[in-house]
Scaffold this active site. Structure first.
Site, mmCIF file in Angstrom:
data_model
loop_
_atom_site.group_PDB
_atom_site.id
_atom_site.type_symbol
_atom_site.label_atom_id
_atom_site.label_comp_id
_atom_site.label_asym_id
_atom_site.label_seq_id
_atom_site.Cartn_x
_atom_site.Cartn_y
_atom_site.Cartn_z
ATOM 1 N N GLU A 106 14.039 11.461 -17.540
ATOM 2 C CA GLU A 106 12.701 12.460 -17.258
ATOM 3 C C GLU A 106 12.022 12.261 -17.965
ATOM 4 O O GLU A 106 10.233 13.230 -17.316
ATOM 5 C CB GLU A 106 13.534 13.895 -18.428
ATOM 6 C CG GLU A 106 15.074 14.688 -17.542
ATOM 7 C CD GLU A 106 16.561 14.044 -18.192
ATOM 8 O OE1 GLU A 106 16.076 12.575 -19.032
ATOM 9 O OE2 GLU A 106 16.908 14.417 -17.115
ATOM 10 N N ASP A 108 11.063 18.453 -15.132
ATOM 11 C CA ASP A 108 11.135 17.076 -15.088
ATOM 12 C C ASP A 108 12.389 15.902 -14.794
ATOM 13 O O ASP A 108 13.022 15.702 -14.768
ATOM 14 C CB ASP A 108 11.178 16.286 -16.207
ATOM 15 C CG ASP A 108 12.596 17.681 -17.411
ATOM 16 O OD1 ASP A 108 13.355 17.700 -16.950
ATOM 17 O OD2 ASP A 108 12.709 17.437 -18.604
ATOM 18 N N GLU A 112 5.567 23.886 -16.952
ATOM 19 C CA GLU A 112 5.890 23.388 -18.165
ATOM 20 C C GLU A 112 5.155 21.781 -17.923
ATOM 21 O O GLU A 112 6.161 21.021 -18.194
ATOM 22 C CB GLU A 112 7.642 23.732 -17.970
ATOM 23 C CG GLU A 112 8.156 22.470 -19.561
ATOM 24 C CD GLU A 112 9.995 22.699 -19.405
ATOM 25 O OE1 GLU A 112 9.890 23.843 -19.497
ATOM 26 O OE2 GLU A 112 10.052 21.956 -19.512
ATOM 27 N N ARG A 142 22.529 12.079 -20.016
ATOM 28 C CA ARG A 142 22.963 11.438 -19.711
ATOM 29 C C ARG A 142 23.048 10.326 -20.628
ATOM 30 O O ARG A 142 23.123 9.498 -20.576
ATOM 31 C CB ARG A 142 21.725 10.195 -18.330
ATOM 32 C CG ARG A 142 21.739 11.111 -16.763
ATOM 33 C CD ARG A 142 20.968 10.252 -15.854
ATOM 34 N NE ARG A 142 21.523 10.002 -14.571
ATOM 35 C CZ ARG A 142 21.902 11.612 -13.545
ATOM 36 N NH1 ARG A 142 21.336 12.718 -14.190
ATOM 37 N NH2 ARG A 142 22.501 11.467 -12.513
ATOM 38 N N HIS A 152 24.588 17.601 -22.396
ATOM 39 C CA HIS A 152 24.728 16.939 -20.614
ATOM 40 C C HIS A 152 23.714 15.603 -20.303
ATOM 41 O O HIS A 152 24.108 14.930 -19.626
ATOM 42 C CB HIS A 152 24.455 17.579 -19.441
ATOM 43 C CG HIS A 152 23.340 18.537 -20.341
ATOM 44 N ND1 HIS A 152 21.984 18.188 -18.905
ATOM 45 C CD2 HIS A 152 22.453 19.258 -20.252
ATOM 46 C CE1 HIS A 152 21.253 18.424 -19.577
ATOM 47 N NE2 HIS A 152 21.062 19.465 -20.089
ATOM 48 N N HIS A 206 28.802 21.813 -18.961
ATOM 49 C CA HIS A 206 28.469 21.280 -17.978
ATOM 50 C C HIS A 206 29.597 21.065 -16.287
ATOM 51 O O HIS A 206 30.171 20.153 -16.995
ATOM 52 C CB HIS A 206 27.618 20.117 -18.281
ATOM 53 C CG HIS A 206 26.616 19.635 -16.924
ATOM 54 N ND1 HIS A 206 26.728 19.528 -15.864
ATOM 55 C CD2 HIS A 206 24.882 20.005 -16.902
ATOM 56 C CE1 HIS A 206 25.141 19.273 -15.378
ATOM 57 N NE2 HIS A 206 24.146 20.093 -16.138
HETATM 58 C C1 UD1 Z 1 20.455 16.934 -13.831
HETATM 59 C C2 UD1 Z 1 18.899 16.658 -13.967
HETATM 60 C C3 UD1 Z 1 18.618 16.764 -15.097
HETATM 61 C C4 UD1 Z 1 18.651 18.346 -15.841
HETATM 62 C C5 UD1 Z 1 20.073 18.828 -15.764
HETATM 63 C C6 UD1 Z 1 20.238 20.103 -16.013
HETATM 64 C C7 UD1 Z 1 17.987 14.816 -13.188
HETATM 65 C C8 UD1 Z 1 17.870 13.121 -12.625
HETATM 66 N N1 UD1 Z 1 18.929 14.599 -13.377
HETATM 67 O O1 UD1 Z 1 21.228 17.087 -13.994
HETATM 68 O O2 UD1 Z 1 17.131 16.697 -15.808
HETATM 69 O O3 UD1 Z 1 18.181 17.969 -17.621
HETATM 70 O O4 UD1 Z 1 20.197 19.069 -14.390
HETATM 71 O O5 UD1 Z 1 20.878 20.463 -16.351
HETATM 72 O O6 UD1 Z 1 17.214 15.498 -11.688
HETATM 73 N N2 UD1 Z 1 27.421 19.814 -10.912
HETATM 74 C C9 UD1 Z 1 28.550 20.752 -9.688
HETATM 75 N N3 UD1 Z 1 27.893 21.944 -10.383
HETATM 76 C C10 UD1 Z 1 26.377 21.766 -10.347
HETATM 77 C C11 UD1 Z 1 25.775 21.542 -10.612
HETATM 78 C C12 UD1 Z 1 26.354 20.056 -11.061
HETATM 79 O O7 UD1 Z 1 29.414 20.189 -9.201
HETATM 80 O O8 UD1 Z 1 25.828 23.232 -9.894
HETATM 81 C C13 UD1 Z 1 27.907 17.838 -10.835
HETATM 82 C C14 UD1 Z 1 27.581 17.594 -9.547
HETATM 83 O O9 UD1 Z 1 28.834 16.595 -9.362
HETATM 84 C C15 UD1 Z 1 26.523 16.523 -9.248
HETATM 85 C C16 UD1 Z 1 26.605 16.503 -10.706
HETATM 86 O O10 UD1 Z 1 27.599 18.008 -11.906
HETATM 87 O O11 UD1 Z 1 26.888 15.294 -8.686
HETATM 88 C C17 UD1 Z 1 25.840 15.628 -11.340
HETATM 89 O O12 UD1 Z 1 24.120 16.979 -11.397
HETATM 90 P P1 UD1 Z 1 22.758 16.023 -11.155
HETATM 91 O O13 UD1 Z 1 21.967 17.342 -10.811
HETATM 92 O O14 UD1 Z 1 22.580 14.779 -10.338
HETATM 93 O O15 UD1 Z 1 22.988 15.572 -12.535
HETATM 94 P P2 UD1 Z 1 22.674 16.752 -14.362
HETATM 95 O O16 UD1 Z 1 23.720 16.269 -14.642
HETATM 96 O O17 UD1 Z 1 22.842 17.805 -14.186
HETATM 97 N N1 UDP Z 2 22.928 28.046 -19.695
HETATM 98 C C1 UDP Z 2 23.152 28.407 -19.035
HETATM 99 N N2 UDP Z 2 24.558 28.656 -18.906
HETATM 100 C C2 UDP Z 2 25.202 28.226 -19.837
HETATM 101 C C3 UDP Z 2 24.752 27.111 -20.671
HETATM 102 C C4 UDP Z 2 23.519 26.859 -20.266
HETATM 103 O O1 UDP Z 2 23.163 29.664 -18.712
HETATM 104 O O2 UDP Z 2 26.607 27.241 -19.728
HETATM 105 C C5 UDP Z 2 21.435 28.166 -19.633
HETATM 106 C C6 UDP Z 2 20.558 27.593 -21.054
HETATM 107 O O3 UDP Z 2 20.522 29.394 -21.452
HETATM 108 C C7 UDP Z 2 19.087 27.798 -20.491
HETATM 109 C C8 UDP Z 2 19.513 26.421 -19.282
HETATM 110 O O4 UDP Z 2 20.678 26.556 -19.443
HETATM 111 O O5 UDP Z 2 17.997 28.048 -19.972
HETATM 112 C C9 UDP Z 2 19.589 24.585 -20.067
HETATM 113 O O6 UDP Z 2 19.911 23.620 -19.190
HETATM 114 P P1 UDP Z 2 20.165 22.285 -19.085
HETATM 115 O O7 UDP Z 2 20.799 22.508 -20.845
HETATM 116 O O8 UDP Z 2 21.646 22.492 -17.798
HETATM 117 O O9 UDP Z 2 19.459 21.747 -19.311
HETATM 118 P P2 UDP Z 2 17.831 21.448 -19.860
HETATM 119 O O10 UDP Z 2 17.380 22.979 -20.651
HETATM 120 O O11 UDP Z 2 18.426 20.355 -20.556
HETATM 121 O O12 UDP Z 2 17.144 20.203 -18.908
#
Ligand code: UD1
Ligand code: UDP
Length: 373
Positions: free
Chosen positions: A134, A98, A120, A213, A211, A244
Site C-alpha cells: 500500500e 492505496d 485519501e 499482508r 488482514h 476477513h
Molecule cells: C486488499 C488490498 C489491501 C486492502 C484490503 C482491504 C491489495 C494488494 N490489497 O487486500 O490494500 O487493505 O483489500 O480489505 O490491493 N476474498 C473473497 N471475497 C471477498 C474479498 C476477498 O473471497 O469479497 C478472498 C479471495 O480469495 C481473494 C482474497 O480474499 O483472492 C484476497 O483478496 P485481495 O483483494 O487480493 O487482498 P486483500 O488481503 O483483501
Molecule cells: N468493516 C466492515 N465489516 C467488517 C470489518 C470491517 O464493514 O466485518 C469496515 C470498517 O468499518 C472499515 C472498513 O471495513 O470501514 C475497513 O476495511 P479493511 O479493514 O478491510 O481495510 P483497510 O481499512 O485496512 O484498508
C-alpha cells in the site's frame, strides 16, 4: 451547461465504504454526470457495501479470483479500466487510497491522458515495505495525480515535501466520516444472533480485525496468542473477530480460537451498518485496518493498532489510537492497561477525532467543479 463526467473506480470493501458517499453526492449534484466502474477486486465484501449505499455500477470488471496475486489483480485492472475509459470518455477519474485497484486504475487514466483525482491522498509511513504494497501504491498514484484530496494537514505536508504543487492539494477530511455518521442506530439488531446475546454493558468486549499482508504468519500468530492470554486472564473479556474473507487468515483463526468458543466469537465479515454499530457497542477495538483507525474515534472507542507503524500519525497525536506493535507481550500489556486503568481508557475514549466533520464529499465536488470551470 455541460455536465462534468466523473468516473469513480474502486474495488475493495474499504474503497467502497469511502467512495459510495462520494458517488451518492455526485449523483445528486446537477453539475456532474457520475459513472461508476467497480473492479470487484473484492466480490461479496464489495457487493454488500454497494447494496447498503444503493450504488449501481455502470461497469463491473469482476476480476476477483481465489488465490490470485498482486500481478494478476494489477494486469486485469489496468486492462479493464483502460477499456472502460475508452468507452465512456470521462473528464476525470477518481481513485481511492492505496490498493492495487487504486494504482492501476490511476495508471490506466494517466495513459489515456485523463486527469486523476486521488481521494485519501498523502498518507505515508515512509517504509516502502510496510504496509505492503500500500505505501508504494499511494506514492506511485500520487506521482500521476492531478487533484490530491488530502484528508488532513499532515497528509498535505507530506505531499508538499515530495514537491507536489500546492494548488493541486485540497484538504477535505476523510469521506469515511461522511459515511459513518449516517448509519449509527441504537436499536439495531444484528443478523447473527450470537452478537445480540453478548452482554456489552457488563463485559469488556474486544473487537478484533486483522488482514494485512505484512502480518501474515508470525505477527498474526503473536496477535492471536495475546488474545488468548487476555481471555484466559480476565473472565469478563470476550472477543469478537469478524474474519476477513482471505482464506489464509480464516484457517489460522480457526486453528487458534476454535477451543475458546463462547469467549472468542469467530464470525463472518459484517456488512458495514452492522460493523459500525458493533464498534459503537464494544469496549475496545484491536485492529490492523486503516479505516477503523479513522472511524472508531468518532464513536468514542479506543483503538489499539496491531502494526509497527501507522500512516495515521494524527490519530496517535490526538490520543485516539495507540500503536501496539505485533509482539505478544506488548499487545497483551497494552490491552491489560486499557482494561484495568479507567483513567487511561477514558482519556483515549474522549479525545477528538482528527479525521473530519462529515463534509469531505462536498469539498471534493466543489473543487472538481472549480477546476473544470
Ligand atoms: C486488499 C488490498 C489491501 C486492502 C484490503 C482491504 C491489495 C494488494 N490489497 O487486500 O490494500 O487493505 O483489500 O480489505 O490491493 N476474498 C473473497 N471475497 C471477498 C474479498 C476477498 O473471497 O469479497 C478472498 C479471495 O480469495 C481473494 C482474497 O480474499 O483472492 C484476497 O483478496 P485481495 O483483494 O487480493 O487482498 P486483500 O488481503 O483483501
Ligand atoms: N468493516 C466492515 N465489516 C467488517 C470489518 C470491517 O464493514 O466485518 C469496515 C470498517 O468499518 C472499515 C472498513 O471495513 O470501514 C475497513 O476495511 P479493511 O479493514 O478491510 O481495510 P483497510 O481499512 O485496512 O484498508
Amino acid at each position: 451547461m455541460r455536465k462534468i463526467k466523473v468516473l469513480s473506480v474502486f474495488g475493495t470493501r474499504p474503497e467502497g465504504i469511502k467512495m459510495c458517499p462520494l458517488v451518492k453526492a455526485l449523483e445528486k449534484d446537477e453539475r456532474f454526470q457520475s459513472i461508476v466502474c467497480v473492479t470487484a477486486q473484492h466480490r461479496e465484501m464489495l457487493d454488500a457495501v454497494l447494496d447498503i449505499f444503493k450504488v449501481k455500477q455502470n461497469f463491473d470488471l469482476d476480476i476477483m479470483a481465489h488465490g490470485q496475486t498482486i500481478i494478476d489483480i494489477s494486469t486485469k485492472v489496468l486492462r479493464g479500466v483502460d477499456e472502460t475509459i475508452k468507452e465512456c470518455k470521462p473528464d476525470i477519474v477518481l481513485v481511492h487510497g492505496d490498493t492495487s485497484t487504486t494504482l492501476n486504475g490511476a495508471l490506466a487514466a494517466f495513459y489515456n491522458k485523463v486527469p486523476v483525482g486521488h481521494v485519501e491522498a498523502g498518507l505515508r509511513t515512509y517504509d516502502i515495505y510496510s504496509p505492503f504494497p500500500e505505501e508504494a501504491n499511494r506514492k506511485l498514484t500520487g506521482a500521476i495525480t492531478e487533484m490530491h484530496f488530502a484528508p488532513t494537514n499532515t497528509n498535505k505536508a507530506n505531499l508538499l515535501r515530495e514537491g507536489v504543487d500546492e494548488e493541486k492539494i485540497i484538504i477535505t477530511g476523510n469521506t469515511v466520516i461522511d459515511a459513518l455518521l449516517s448509519v449509527i442506530d441504537e436499536d439495531l439488531k444484528f443478523e447473527q444472533e450470537e452478537l445480540n446475546d453478548i452482554n456489552y454493558k457488563n463485559k469488556k468486549v474486544i473487537l478484533l480485525t486483522t488482514h494485512r499482508r505484512e502480518n501474515w504468519g508470525e505477527p498474526m500468530e503473536n496477535i492471536f496468542k495475546a488474545m488468548i492470554r487476555l481471555v484466559k486472564d480476565n473472565e469478563d473479556v470476550e472477543v469478537i473477530f469478524p474474519m476477513h474473507k482471505n482464506p489464509s487468515i480464516r484457517e489460522l483463526a480457526h486453528r487458534y480460537f476454535d477451543e475458546y468458543k463462547g469467549r472468542v466469537h469467530l464470525i463472518e465479515p459484517l456488512e458495514y451498518v452492522e460493523f459500525a454499530n458493533l464498534m459503537e457497542r464494544v469496549y475496545l477495538i484491536m485492529t490492523d485496518s486503516g479505516g477503523i483507525q479513522e472511524e472508531a474515534p468518532t464513536l468514542g472507542k479506543p483503538v489499539m493498532v496491531l502494526r509497527t507503524e501507522t500512516e495515521r500519525p494524527e490519530a496517535v497525536e490526538a490520543g485516539t489510537i495507540k500503536l501496539a506493535g505485533v509482539e505478544e507481550d506488548n499487545i497483551y500489556n497494552l490491552a491489560k492497561e486499557l482494561i484495568e486503568n479507567k483513567e487511561e481508557y477514558e482519556k483515549m475514549a474522549h479525545s477528538a477525532n482528527p479525521y473530519g466533520d462529515g463534509k469531505a464529499c462536498e469539498r471534493i465536488l466543489d473543487s472538481i467543479f472549480k477546476k473544470f470551470n
